[in-house]
Design a protein around this motif. Structure first.
Motif, mmCIF file in Angstrom:
data_model
loop_
_atom_site.group_PDB
_atom_site.id
_atom_site.type_symbol
_atom_site.label_atom_id
_atom_site.label_comp_id
_atom_site.label_asym_id
_atom_site.label_seq_id
_atom_site.Cartn_x
_atom_site.Cartn_y
_atom_site.Cartn_z
ATOM 1 N N VAL A 1 0.838 -1.207 0.000
ATOM 2 C CA VAL A 1 0.000 0.000 0.000
ATOM 3 C C VAL A 1 0.864 1.244 0.000
ATOM 4 C CG1 VAL A 1 -1.638 1.339 1.380
ATOM 5 C CG2 VAL A 1 -2.014 -1.103 1.031
ATOM 6 N N LEU A 2 1.941 1.222 0.770
ATOM 7 C CA LEU A 2 2.839 2.377 0.808
ATOM 8 C C LEU A 2 3.354 2.714 -0.591
ATOM 9 C CD1 LEU A 2 5.479 3.178 3.454
ATOM 10 C CD2 LEU A 2 6.168 3.184 1.073
ATOM 11 N N ILE A 3 3.829 1.688 -1.314
ATOM 12 C CA ILE A 3 4.358 1.925 -2.667
ATOM 13 C C ILE A 3 3.257 2.415 -3.599
ATOM 14 C CG2 ILE A 3 5.391 0.812 -4.685
ATOM 15 C CD1 ILE A 3 6.863 -1.044 -2.740
ATOM 16 N N ASP A 4 2.092 1.787 -3.535
ATOM 17 C CA ASP A 4 0.985 2.167 -4.416
ATOM 18 C C ASP A 4 0.541 3.610 -4.173
ATOM 19 O OD1 ASP A 4 1.030 -0.305 -5.557
ATOM 20 O OD2 ASP A 4 -0.641 -1.120 -4.393
ATOM 21 N N LEU A 5 0.468 4.011 -2.904
ATOM 22 C CA LEU A 5 0.018 5.373 -2.594
ATOM 23 C C LEU A 5 1.062 6.414 -2.993
ATOM 24 C CD1 LEU A 5 -1.742 4.945 0.877
ATOM 25 C CD2 LEU A 5 -2.787 5.165 -1.379
ATOM 26 N N VAL A 6 2.333 6.082 -2.818
ATOM 27 C CA VAL A 6 3.383 7.014 -3.239
ATOM 28 C C VAL A 6 3.368 7.160 -4.756
ATOM 29 C CG1 VAL A 6 5.872 7.372 -3.366
ATOM 30 C CG2 VAL A 6 4.840 6.643 -1.225
ATOM 31 N N LYS A 7 3.162 6.051 -5.470
ATOM 32 C CA LYS A 7 3.039 6.127 -6.929
ATOM 33 C C LYS A 7 1.845 6.981 -7.346
ATOM 34 C CE LYS A 7 3.290 2.497 -9.447
ATOM 35 N NZ LYS A 7 3.053 1.106 -9.921
#
Length: 357
Positions: free
Chosen positions: A269-275
Motif C-alpha cells: 500500500v505504501l508503494i501504491d500510494l506514493v506512486k
C-alpha cells in the motif's frame, strides 16, 4: 606500548564491576593475545571463550569498546586508531589521571545472559537458529543414484550466507531482538535465506510462510544496519532479510487480498500510494493497511480512538493534495521495477548447464 584493559567482571546473580589490567603490548597484538596474557600472567580467574584464534570458529566474540567483534581478529593498533579517530586520547577524561594512556574496554555480548565475565549463555541464540529449520529438505524428492546437482550460478547464491561462522556479533547488536523477545534474530534469518536460495530445497513455500509470521520473522527487523556493521565475515544479515521479504512479496502479488498479512499490505500500500500521489495519503493508508480495505472490522475499530483524538486535536485531514512531483516519483518507481526485471531475465538467460559429479 602501555595499554589499560577495562574488563567487565560479573558472577552469576551479581552486579557487574569494572576491573582494570595494565599491559605492555605491541600494536600487532590481537585483543585475544592480550587477554590471554592477562589470564596467564595477572588473573587466572578471568573467564572468556576462545578456540581457533584464526577467525574461523567465532568463539571469542565480545564487545570491544562498545561493539561486538572477534577478539582474534581485532588488534591493539587498529583498535586504538579507531578510538583515536572517535575521541583523541588527549581529550579523554579519567578519574585516575591516566587520560594519556590508551584504554580498551571489553564487555560480554548483548542480548544474552552472562554466565561469568565475558562468557554468555547462547542457548537462546541456538534455539532461534533451530527455529528456522536451517537444513536443506529433499524429502519431496526420490533419492537419486547421483548427488543433487547445482549449476555454478545456483551454488554462487549460497556463498555469502555460507560464510557465517555463528559468532553471535549480529545477535548481540540487534535492536529488534532487544525489544522483541520473539524475534529470531539476524543470524537465524540470514541462514534462513540460504535455505530459500538453495535450489535443492523442497520446502521453500512452507519456509516463506513461516518466516512471514508477524514480527517474529522478517517483519520484526528494524533495519538498523547494526548487524551488517559488525559482521566479521561480510554476511550482511540485513540484506538477506530483505531478500526473504522480496521473495514473500513476489509470491503474494496474485493474492493481495484479505488473506494478505498486515506486514505485506503495509509494504504494498505504501508503494501504491506514493506512486499515486507522490506521498502517502494517511487516511487511505490506515483504511487499507489496518482495516484491510474494510475487510478487517477489528482493525477498523482499532483506528477509531486514534481518529477521534486526531479530530479533537484538529489533526484530521479533510482532503488529500497530491505532490507536484507525483509524475516523477511514479516514473522512478517504474524504472526501478523494470531494471530489476531486466536483471532477473539476464541472470536466467546466462544460467549455465548443471555440473555433475
Amino acid at each position: 606500548m602501555h595499554v589499560i584493559f577495562k574488563v567487565i567482571r560479573q558472577q552469576p546473580g551479581a552486579v557487574p564491576r569494572i576491573q582494570e589490567y595494565h599491559l605492555e603490548a605491541e600494536p600487532s597484538n590481537t585483543i585475544l593475545e592480550c587477554i590471554n596474557r592477562i589470564k596467564w600472567e595477572q588473573d587466572g580467574t578471568l573467564a572468556f571463550r576462545k578456540n581457533c584464534r584464526n577467525t574461523i570458529c567465532g568463539s571469542c566474540t565480545m564487545r570491544i569498546n562498545g561493539r561486538s567483534a572477534l577478539a582474534c581478529k581485532e588488534n591493539v593498533g587498529s583498535e586504538l586508531a579507531r578510538l583515536e579517530q572517535a575521541v583523541p586520547f588527549g581529550e579523554q577524561t579519567d578519574d585516575n589521571a591516566a587520560a594519556s594512556i590508551p584504554t580498551i574496554a571489553l564487555a560480554p555480548l548483548g542480548n544474552m545472559p552472562v554466565i561469568k565475565d565475558l562468557v554468555v549463555d547462547m542457548k537462546g541464540f541456538w534455539d532461534n537458529l533451530k527455529a528456522v529449520d536451517p537444513y536443506v529438505s529433499t524429502a519431496a524428492r526420490q533419492v537419486p543414484e547421483r548427488e543433487f546437482l547445482q549449476t555454478p550460478e545456483e551454488r554462487s547464491r549460497l556463498n555469502q550466507t555460507g560464510n557465517c561462522i555463528m559468532c553471535g556479533a549480529c545477535y548481540s547488536e540487534c535492536n529488534a531482538r532487544e525489544v522483541n523477545p520473539g524475534f529470531v534474530g539476524p543470524h537465524a534469518l540470514a541462514k534462513a535465506y540460504r535455505m530459500v536460495a538453495d535450489s535443492r530445497d523442497q520446502t521453500t513455500e512452507t519456509r516463506l510462510e513461516k518466516y512471514n509470521h508477524s514480527t517474529d520473522g522478517v517483519w520484526g527487523c528494524t533495519r538498523c544496519y547494526h548487524c551488517n556493521a559488525v559482521c566479521p565475515m561480510e554476511v550482511a544479515p540485513m540484506e538477506q532479510i530483505s531478500k526473504i521479504k522480496s521473495e514473500i512479496l513476489e509470491r503474494t502479488d496474485a493474492q493481495f487480498n484479505a488473506q494478505s498479512s498486515r506486514s505485506i499490505r503495509h509494504r504494498k500500500v505504501l508503494i501504491d500510494l506514493v506512486k499515486k500521489g507522490g506521498w502517502i495519503n494517511e487516511q487511505e493508508f490506515g483504511l487499507k493497511v489496518v482495516g484491510n480495505s474494510f475487510r478487517d472490522l477489528q482493525g477498523l475499530m482499532s483506528l477509531a480512538p486514534l481518529g477521534l483524538r486526531m479530530i479533537v486535536k484538529r489533526k484530521f485531514p479533510l482532503g488529500f493534495e497530491p505532490s507536484a512531483g507525483a509524475e516523477n516519483v511514479r516514473s522512478l518507481i517504474e524504472s526501478v521495477k523494470s531494471l530489476d526485471k531486466s536483471q532477473q531475465v539476464t541472470l536466467t538467460s546466462e544460467t549455465p548447464e548443471p555440473t555433475g559429479g
